[in-house]
Design a protein around this motif. Sequence first.
Motif, PDB file in Angstrom:
ATOM      1  N   GLN A   1      13.144   5.782  -2.153  1.00  0.00           N
ATOM      2  CA  GLN A   1      13.456   4.490  -2.768  1.00  0.00           C
ATOM      3  C   GLN A   1      14.649   3.838  -2.069  1.00  0.00           C
ATOM      4  O   GLN A   1      14.636   2.634  -1.782  1.00  0.00           O
ATOM      5  N   ASN A   2      15.669   4.654  -1.808  1.00  0.00           N
ATOM      6  CA  ASN A   2      16.880   4.133  -1.169  1.00  0.00           C
ATOM      7  C   ASN A   2      16.695   3.877   0.324  1.00  0.00           C
ATOM      8  O   ASN A   2      17.544   3.242   0.950  1.00  0.00           O
ATOM      9  N   GLY A   3      15.608   4.400   0.859  1.00  0.00           N
ATOM     10  CA  GLY A   3      15.333   4.217   2.275  1.00  0.00           C
ATOM     11  C   GLY A   3      14.300   3.136   2.528  1.00  0.00           C
ATOM     12  O   GLY A   3      14.629   1.985   2.820  1.00  0.00           O
ATOM     13  N   PHE A   4      13.030   3.494   2.369  1.00  0.00           N
ATOM     14  CA  PHE A   4      11.966   2.556   2.729  1.00  0.00           C
ATOM     15  C   PHE A   4      11.952   1.305   1.867  1.00  0.00           C
ATOM     16  O   PHE A   4      11.785   0.192   2.375  1.00  0.00           O
ATOM     17  N   ARG A   5      12.102   1.466   0.573  1.00  0.00           N
ATOM     18  CA  ARG A   5      12.029   0.279  -0.289  1.00  0.00           C
ATOM     19  C   ARG A   5      13.170  -0.690  -0.002  1.00  0.00           C
ATOM     20  O   ARG A   5      12.970  -1.905   0.001  1.00  0.00           O
ATOM     21  N   VAL A   6      14.344  -0.129   0.233  1.00  0.00           N
ATOM     22  CA  VAL A   6      15.471  -0.995   0.600  1.00  0.00           C
ATOM     23  C   VAL A   6      15.182  -1.670   1.935  1.00  0.00           C
ATOM     24  O   VAL A   6      15.428  -2.866   2.116  1.00  0.00           O
ATOM     25  N   TRP A   7      14.639  -0.888   2.880  1.00  0.00           N
ATOM     26  CA  TRP A   7      14.294  -1.462   4.186  1.00  0.00           C
ATOM     27  C   TRP A   7      13.299  -2.605   4.035  1.00  0.00           C
ATOM     28  O   TRP A   7      13.486  -3.684   4.606  1.00  0.00           O
TER      29      TRP A   7
ATOM     30  N   ILE B   1      13.881  13.749  -3.369  1.00  0.00           N
ATOM     31  CA  ILE B   1      13.298  13.188  -2.149  1.00  0.00           C
ATOM     32  C   ILE B   1      12.728  11.798  -2.414  1.00  0.00           C
ATOM     33  O   ILE B   1      12.851  10.888  -1.589  1.00  0.00           O
ATOM     34  N   MET B   2      12.131  11.624  -3.585  1.00  0.00           N
ATOM     35  CA  MET B   2      11.586  10.315  -3.924  1.00  0.00           C
ATOM     36  C   MET B   2      12.691   9.279  -4.144  1.00  0.00           C
ATOM     37  O   MET B   2      12.515   8.098  -3.856  1.00  0.00           O
TER      38      MET B   2
ATOM     39  N   GLN C   1      15.257   6.903   6.993  1.00  0.00           N
ATOM     40  CA  GLN C   1      15.531   7.675   5.783  1.00  0.00           C
ATOM     41  C   GLN C   1      14.272   7.774   4.925  1.00  0.00           C
ATOM     42  O   GLN C   1      13.936   8.847   4.416  1.00  0.00           O
ATOM     43  N   GLY C   2      13.587   6.655   4.779  1.00  0.00           N
ATOM     44  CA  GLY C   2      12.353   6.653   3.998  1.00  0.00           C
ATOM     45  C   GLY C   2      11.276   7.505   4.628  1.00  0.00           C
ATOM     46  O   GLY C   2      10.591   8.275   3.943  1.00  0.00           O
ATOM     47  N   ARG C   3      11.142   7.411   5.938  1.00  0.00           N
ATOM     48  CA  ARG C   3      10.096   8.184   6.613  1.00  0.00           C
ATOM     49  C   ARG C   3      10.411   9.677   6.595  1.00  0.00           C
ATOM     50  O   ARG C   3       9.512  10.507   6.461  1.00  0.00           O
TER      51      ARG C   3
ATOM     52  N   THR D   1       0.826  -1.212   0.000  1.00  0.00           N
ATOM     53  CA  THR D   1       0.000   0.000   0.000  1.00  0.00           C
ATOM     54  C   THR D   1       0.858   1.258   0.000  1.00  0.00           C
ATOM     55  O   THR D   1       0.574   2.233  -0.709  1.00  0.00           O
ATOM     56  N   ILE D   2       1.920   1.241   0.791  1.00  0.00           N
ATOM     57  CA  ILE D   2       2.824   2.401   0.885  1.00  0.00           C
ATOM     58  C   ILE D   2       3.471   2.688  -0.462  1.00  0.00           C
ATOM     59  O   ILE D   2       3.471   3.827  -0.940  1.00  0.00           O
ATOM     60  N   ASN D   3       4.021   1.673  -1.075  1.00  0.00           N
ATOM     61  CA  ASN D   3       4.692   1.862  -2.365  1.00  0.00           C
ATOM     62  C   ASN D   3       3.724   2.376  -3.432  1.00  0.00           C
ATOM     63  O   ASN D   3       4.074   3.237  -4.245  1.00  0.00           O
ATOM     64  N   ALA D   4       2.490   1.859  -3.402  1.00  0.00           N
ATOM     65  CA  ALA D   4       1.485   2.308  -4.373  1.00  0.00           C
ATOM     66  C   ALA D   4       1.094   3.761  -4.124  1.00  0.00           C
ATOM     67  O   ALA D   4       0.936   4.547  -5.071  1.00  0.00           O
ATOM     68  N   ALA D   5       0.944   4.142  -2.856  1.00  0.00           N
ATOM     69  CA  ALA D   5       0.537   5.510  -2.518  1.00  0.00           C
ATOM     70  C   ALA D   5       1.616   6.519  -2.894  1.00  0.00           C
ATOM     71  O   ALA D   5       1.319   7.598  -3.436  1.00  0.00           O
ATOM     72  N   ILE D   6       2.869   6.185  -2.626  1.00  0.00           N
ATOM     73  CA  ILE D   6       3.965   7.090  -2.971  1.00  0.00           C
ATOM     74  C   ILE D   6       4.092   7.209  -4.489  1.00  0.00           C
ATOM     75  O   ILE D   6       4.338   8.295  -5.029  1.00  0.00           O
ATOM     76  N   ALA D   7       3.909   6.097  -5.185  1.00  0.00           N
ATOM     77  CA  ALA D   7       3.955   6.133  -6.654  1.00  0.00           C
ATOM     78  C   ALA D   7       2.831   7.015  -7.196  1.00  0.00           C
ATOM     79  O   ALA D   7       3.030   7.781  -8.155  1.00  0.00           O
ATOM     80  N   ASP D   8       1.651   6.938  -6.579  1.00  0.00           N
ATOM     81  CA  ASP D   8       0.516   7.760  -6.993  1.00  0.00           C
ATOM     82  C   ASP D   8       0.817   9.242  -6.774  1.00  0.00           C
ATOM     83  O   ASP D   8       0.534  10.077  -7.639  1.00  0.00           O
TER      84      ASP D   8
END
Length: 213
Positions: free
Chosen positions: A130-136, A125-126, A163-165, A93-100
Amino acid sequence: MFVSVKVRLILLFAVPLLLFAGTAVYLLQLIGSNTNRLSDTLYETAYRSTVSVLSSDRDMQQALSDYLQIRYANLPAEEEKATLADYRSKVKTINAAIADAMDIMKQNGLEKLADPKSGQTISEIMVNFQNGFRVWSQQASVTLQQEKINPEQESVLLAKFRQGRDSVGAFGEIMTKYAEDETGQIRKDTKSTSTTVYVALIAIWIVFIGSGA
């Protein structure tokens, strides 16, 4: 050319009325235009993207909570299964919302909006997200399959999460300032245009009266 007093009086009242009517129509059109602009600014861009980002911030915290429970709480099998499912759902859900939210930025040409404090743009920032939350989330999903807990690895993972937050927070701040700047500019433009119209209207009326109709 001689103009009768009656005609002069009619013109004296009719012309200003026509001018005021024309001004009223113009100002109504201006208000309508600014309303559409506000709609685009506040709803289509700022509101929609900010809602996506704020919901992501909440879901990120829940995803971290799920991860920590699975990792450290020694949950019963059924509860662990449900928590893992919730974790995976939140990440998706998070990845979809940020992509939106990013799509909204691209559609409106706002990728270059910058954080006034750091100078980072939305695009940068995006990338940090990617380097923060998605990697996490990717590494955390692997770590959840491991029984042994590595404190150093967990510390690195937590830093990636933060980092992602932080990126999500910076995005929200940029959009808040963007909305404030846009609404402020609209108010300024409306006031300036209205003043110009009324000054011109008065000037025309003075010239008209001074000419003796």
